[in-house]
Design a protein around this motif. Structure first.
Motif, PDB file in Angstrom:
ATOM      1  N   ARG A   1       4.814   9.014  -3.321  1.00  0.00           N
ATOM      2  CA  ARG A   1       3.963  10.000  -4.004  1.00  0.00           C
ATOM      3  C   ARG A   1       2.524   9.521  -4.068  1.00  0.00           C
ATOM      4  O   ARG A   1       1.596  10.295  -3.856  1.00  0.00           O
ATOM      5  N   ASN A   2       2.325   8.238  -4.358  1.00  0.00           N
ATOM      6  CA  ASN A   2       0.964   7.711  -4.417  1.00  0.00           C
ATOM      7  C   ASN A   2       0.299   7.730  -3.049  1.00  0.00           C
ATOM      8  O   ASN A   2      -0.895   8.031  -2.945  1.00  0.00           O
ATOM      9  N   LEU A   3       1.043   7.391  -1.996  1.00  0.00           N
ATOM     10  CA  LEU A   3       0.470   7.441  -0.651  1.00  0.00           C
ATOM     11  C   LEU A   3       0.105   8.866  -0.272  1.00  0.00           C
ATOM     12  O   LEU A   3      -0.971   9.117   0.285  1.00  0.00           O
ATOM     13  N   TRP A   4       0.983   9.818  -0.576  1.00  0.00           N
ATOM     14  CA  TRP A   4       0.695  11.211  -0.262  1.00  0.00           C
ATOM     15  C   TRP A   4      -0.530  11.685  -1.032  1.00  0.00           C
ATOM     16  O   TRP A   4      -1.409  12.353  -0.486  1.00  0.00           O
ATOM     17  N   HIS A   5      -0.612  11.324  -2.303  1.00  0.00           N
ATOM     18  CA  HIS A   5      -1.731  11.771  -3.126  1.00  0.00           C
ATOM     19  C   HIS A   5      -3.043  11.167  -2.615  1.00  0.00           C
ATOM     20  O   HIS A   5      -4.080  11.836  -2.608  1.00  0.00           O
ATOM     21  N   GLY A   6      -3.002   9.909  -2.202  1.00  0.00           N
ATOM     22  CA  GLY A   6      -4.207   9.279  -1.655  1.00  0.00           C
ATOM     23  C   GLY A   6      -4.676   9.964  -0.395  1.00  0.00           C
ATOM     24  O   GLY A   6      -5.878  10.171  -0.196  1.00  0.00           O
ATOM     25  N   GLU A   7      -3.753  10.327   0.480  1.00  0.00           N
ATOM     26  CA  GLU A   7      -4.128  11.038   1.710  1.00  0.00           C
ATOM     27  C   GLU A   7      -4.683  12.420   1.403  1.00  0.00           C
ATOM     28  O   GLU A   7      -5.643  12.870   2.027  1.00  0.00           O
TER      29      GLU A   7
ATOM     30  N   PHE B   1       7.969   6.671  -6.037  1.00  0.00           N
ATOM     31  CA  PHE B   1       6.676   6.403  -6.663  1.00  0.00           C
ATOM     32  C   PHE B   1       5.632   6.020  -5.610  1.00  0.00           C
ATOM     33  O   PHE B   1       4.525   6.556  -5.600  1.00  0.00           O
ATOM     34  N   VAL B   2       5.987   5.103  -4.727  1.00  0.00           N
ATOM     35  CA  VAL B   2       5.042   4.667  -3.692  1.00  0.00           C
ATOM     36  C   VAL B   2       4.733   5.812  -2.735  1.00  0.00           C
ATOM     37  O   VAL B   2       3.572   6.038  -2.372  1.00  0.00           O
TER      38      VAL B   2
END
Length: 65
Positions: free
Chosen positions: A34-40, A31-32
């Protein structure tokens, strides 16, 4: 026929806690990550001007009826 030796209840409980902990850790990491990748990815899109999150394409709900 003799029943095979089973681990103690305490040992079974600890094993189940380890399994639950490992599963929860995997879920959190995915989950974390995926969120970091999506933010980048969003930051890169904003920098290159390819951010499509602010524009809407396609029919709205009312237009589909």
């Amino acid at each position: 026929m003799r029943e095979p030796e089973r681990p103690s209840e305490r040992r079974l409980g600890m094993a189940s806690l380890w399994i639950v902990g490992i599963v929860l850790a995997v879920i959190v990491v995915v989950f974390v990550g995926r969120n970091l990748w999506h933010g980048e990815a969003l930051k890169e899109d904003e920098q290159t001007g390819q951010n499509r999150a602010t524009t809407h394409e396609g029919a709205t709900v009312n237009e589909r009826r």
